[in-house]
Design an enzyme around this catalytic site. Structure first.
Site, PDB file in Angstrom:
ATOM      1  N   HIS A 158      44.092  26.431  48.002  1.00 47.74           N
ATOM      2  CA  HIS A 158      44.336  27.634  47.181  1.00 47.74           C
ATOM      3  C   HIS A 158      45.377  28.554  47.811  1.00 47.74           C
ATOM      4  CE1 HIS A 158      41.044  27.206  44.163  1.00 47.74           C
ATOM      5  NE2 HIS A 158      40.608  26.355  45.076  1.00 47.74           N
ATOM      6  N   ASP A 366      51.309  34.661  48.972  1.00 46.64           N
ATOM      7  CA  ASP A 366      50.096  34.412  48.191  1.00 46.64           C
ATOM      8  C   ASP A 366      50.192  33.010  47.625  1.00 46.64           C
ATOM      9  OD1 ASP A 366      47.652  35.077  46.975  1.00 46.64           O
ATOM     10  OD2 ASP A 366      48.398  37.027  46.318  1.00 46.64           O
TER      11      ASP A 366
HETATM   12  P1  ADQ Z   1      42.488  35.553  46.342  1.00 43.21           P
HETATM   13  O1  ADQ Z   1      43.300  35.835  47.546  1.00 43.21           O
HETATM   14  O2  ADQ Z   1      41.115  36.091  46.324  1.00 43.21           O
HETATM   15  O3  ADQ Z   1      42.407  33.979  46.034  1.00 43.21           O
HETATM   16  P2  ADQ Z   1      43.659  36.392  43.643  1.00 43.21           P
HETATM   17  O4  ADQ Z   1      44.147  35.177  42.978  1.00 43.21           O
HETATM   18  O5  ADQ Z   1      44.624  37.524  43.576  1.00 43.21           O
HETATM   19  O6  ADQ Z   1      43.362  36.189  45.134  1.00 43.21           O
HETATM   20  O7  ADQ Z   1      42.329  37.020  43.003  1.00 43.21           O
HETATM   21  C1  ADQ Z   1      41.190  36.351  42.751  1.00 43.21           C
HETATM   22  C2  ADQ Z   1      40.249  37.118  41.781  1.00 43.21           C
HETATM   23  O8  ADQ Z   1      39.624  38.246  42.389  1.00 43.21           O
HETATM   24  C3  ADQ Z   1      40.934  37.622  40.520  1.00 43.21           C
HETATM   25  O9  ADQ Z   1      40.205  37.108  39.436  1.00 43.21           O
HETATM   26  C4  ADQ Z   1      40.807  39.144  40.590  1.00 43.21           C
HETATM   27  O10 ADQ Z   1      40.575  39.754  39.348  1.00 43.21           O
HETATM   28  C5  ADQ Z   1      39.610  39.357  41.477  1.00 43.21           C
HETATM   29  N1  ADQ Z   1      39.755  40.634  42.229  1.00 43.21           N
HETATM   30  C6  ADQ Z   1      40.622  40.872  43.232  1.00 43.21           C
HETATM   31  N2  ADQ Z   1      40.487  42.155  43.654  1.00 43.21           N
HETATM   32  C7  ADQ Z   1      39.526  42.716  42.914  1.00 43.21           C
HETATM   33  C8  ADQ Z   1      38.954  44.036  42.871  1.00 43.21           C
HETATM   34  N3  ADQ Z   1      39.359  45.002  43.698  1.00 43.21           N
HETATM   35  N4  ADQ Z   1      37.966  44.271  41.969  1.00 43.21           N
HETATM   36  C9  ADQ Z   1      37.562  43.286  41.133  1.00 43.21           C
HETATM   37  N5  ADQ Z   1      38.074  42.035  41.114  1.00 43.21           N
HETATM   38  C10 ADQ Z   1      39.050  41.749  41.998  1.00 43.21           C
HETATM   39  C11 ADQ Z   1      42.948  32.760  46.530  1.00 43.21           C
HETATM   40  C12 ADQ Z   1      44.433  32.750  46.860  1.00 43.21           C
HETATM   41  C13 ADQ Z   1      45.255  33.126  45.624  1.00 43.21           C
HETATM   42  C14 ADQ Z   1      44.901  32.184  44.462  1.00 43.21           C
HETATM   43  C15 ADQ Z   1      43.397  32.127  44.258  1.00 43.21           C
HETATM   44  C16 ADQ Z   1      43.014  31.052  43.245  1.00 43.21           C
HETATM   45  O11 ADQ Z   1      44.707  33.638  47.931  1.00 43.21           O
HETATM   46  O12 ADQ Z   1      46.636  33.039  45.915  1.00 43.21           O
HETATM   47  O13 ADQ Z   1      45.506  32.684  43.281  1.00 43.21           O
HETATM   48  O14 ADQ Z   1      42.737  31.794  45.466  1.00 43.21           O
HETATM   49  O15 ADQ Z   1      43.530  29.802  43.616  1.00 43.21           O
END
Ligand code: ADQ
Length: 463
Positions: A158, A366
């Site tokens: 991921h 990211d």
């Molecule tokens: P993450 O680094 O967690 O995931 P991201 O894809 O931005 O990053 O977000 C994941 C989920 O968390 C989203 O559905 C978002 O809405 C939710 N989220 C984030 N902050 C939040 C907040 N403050 N309140 C509520 N909800 C929140 C990892 C990788 C990413 C990749 C994903 C999926 O780092 O690059 O996109 O996995 O593969």
């Protein structure tokens, strides 16, 4: 698909829980189709538990069985807080300065992967198809193979795959990369990640390229391809119609009737570029004074990995920066930054996104970034907001109609935000249409369908 699907990830999500995100829902759908098994850490740390041991719990959830494993405190510290989050996470996000190498971490990481393999192997059926997720579990297939497992095993990373010279900063990089060859399929987020993988294995392991996406090295063969992850657009748009979402939008609109809202939603992680984002916002207020008393940044940052020092540092830095901007530009009736160190309920997210005129998605690095896709899905197509997106997010490979920025360049990012705030309706609509079409085309269902089809079709490694 006739085979049973087995998903393995560090943490498991219960697909039936309302708070489950798109990924848990998509994997849950795939698991339900085949009556599957989801295996992972229970989230429970047993103080003083024996190293390399942990109790396994089986719990049915609809057609899916959730299998979870407790971890002893030494194992958890070395595997999770240690190797996964003090070595792999920073290095894979190009932050060599934040990596802490410690032999004990790597041993713990291997020990827990071996434990996962041992416990999982007792639950497997001969024709299962196994899908392993993320950087915590890179050696899992090699450990399963050592126990005699012959099933098809796929891996999806991921987070970004770094270029070879960055990868080489990890002391055990060769063992890690070698263990990837025990999989039948490696899925990465972007073409850039695939190019990094290909260069590493060709340079460091003398891999031979067999066809477009087949690599042969260490006497084994693997397929590596990009499968860009997406969101469940319909599910997210349905969330936008919930009372909580509508109430969130209405409340924000009534509180800020004359103000332009900029929205940031992230985990509080140093990879997300939050200090740079606040500096760019500060620059916007300094260089374009018409935004004073008007542009308001709402930044929601979920606490994450507390106890890992670099996360404490970033938290203090953000609190300092938001206080500084509010002190310098705030008025009695206006605070430029609303910084909320909490998780927002998922049902409120679309309302927040829809209240925003601009989304700031500006990570320094990211894998993909799903917030960018959620923001686009949540917009009112007749009057959409503008996405300002870092060129260093995997999402930038597809979302070319966003305003792409280099988040390290504070002045240029402030300029892009100014452009977004002043963008005419016709251009906003045009860009949004292009972005939404892409988000719909590359949704989470296509991601898991294409990955699982490729895994079914992968040529088996000989030997
Ligand atoms: P993450 O680094 O967690 O995931 P991201 O894809 O931005 O990053 O977000 C994941 C989920 O968390 C989203 O559905 C978002 O809405 C939710 N989220 C984030 N902050 C939040 C907040 N403050 N309140 C509520 N909800 C929140 C990892 C990788 C990413 C990749 C994903 C999926 O780092 O690059 O996109 O996995 O593969």
């Amino acid at each position: 698909m006739t085979s049973r699907l087995v998903v393995v990830s560090n943490r498991i999500g219960d697909p039936r829980k309302a708070a489950a995100g798109g990924l848990a829902v998509a994997l849950g759908d795939a698991l339900s189709e085949s009556g599957g098994l989801w295996f992972g850490w229970s989230g429970k740390v047993v103080a003083g538990g024996a190293r390399g041991e942990g109790d396994l719990h089986l719990q049915p959830s609809g057609k899916v069985t959730l299998a979870t494993l407790d971890l002893g405190s030494d194992d958890h510290a070395a595997y999770y807080a240690g190797y996964s989050n003090r070595v792999l996470w920073p290095v894979f996000h190009y932050r060599l300065d934040l990596a802490q190498f410690d032999d004990g971490y790597f041993e713990g990481y291997q020990r827990v992967n071996r434990l996962f393999a041992r416990k999982l192997s007792t639950l497997l059926k001969p024709d299962d198809i196994i899908w392993v997720h993320d950087y915590h579990l890179i050696p899992l297939a090699a450990e399963l193979r050592a126990l005699g497992c012959r099933q098809r095993i796929g891996f999806f990373l991921h987070i970004p795959m770094p270029p070879p010279l960055v990868m080489a900063a990890i002391p055990a990089h060769d063992m890690l990369m070698r263990s990837l060859f025990a999989y039948d399929l490696i899925g990465l987020q972007s073409e850039a990640d695939v190019a990094h993988f290909a260069r590493y294995v060709e340079m460091e392991a003398g891999a031979e390229r067999l066809g477009r996406d087949q690599y042969r090295a260490f006497g084994q063969q693997v397929c590596a391809r990009a499968f860009p992850i997406g969101i469940d657009v319909d599910e997210f748009q349905a969330l936008a119609q919930t009372p909580e979402s509508i109430e969130t939008r209405e409340t924000l609109r009534s509180q800020y009737p004359l103000r332009q809202l900029l929205i940031g939603v992230d985990r509080l992680d140093y990879s997300k570029g939050l200090p740079q984002r606040l500096r760019a916002f500060h620059r916007l207020l300094a260089d374009y004074p018409e935004n004073r008393n008007s542009a308001t940044l709402i930044q929601v940052a979920t606490p994450t990995r507390e106890g890992v020092e670099s996360y404490e540092d970033i938290r203090r830095e953000l609190e300092g920066l938001s206080g500084q901007i509010n002190g310098e530009y705030g008025e009695l009736d206006w605070m430029p930054v609303r910084y909320i160190h909490r998780t927002l309920a998922r049902r409120r997210l679309p309302g927040l996104y829809r209240a925003g005129r601009v989304a700031l998605v500006t990570p320094l690095r990211d894998g993909m970034n799903l917030v960018a896709k959620e923001f686009v899905a949540a917009q009112d197509a007749a009057d959409p907001g503008v996405l300002v997106l870092s060129r260093f997010a995997g999402a930038a490979e597809q979302m070319r109609a966003a305003l792409l920025v280099n988040p390290y360049d504070i002045g240029a990012t402030a300029g892009a935000v100014q452009r977004a705030l002043r963008m005419p309706l016709s251009e906003r609509v045009e860009r949004h249409q292009a972005l939404l079409a892409g988000v719909r085309e590359h949704d989470v269902h296509r991601w898991r369908r294409e990955f699982l089809q490729a895994l079914q079709a992968a040529e088996r490694a000989p030997g």
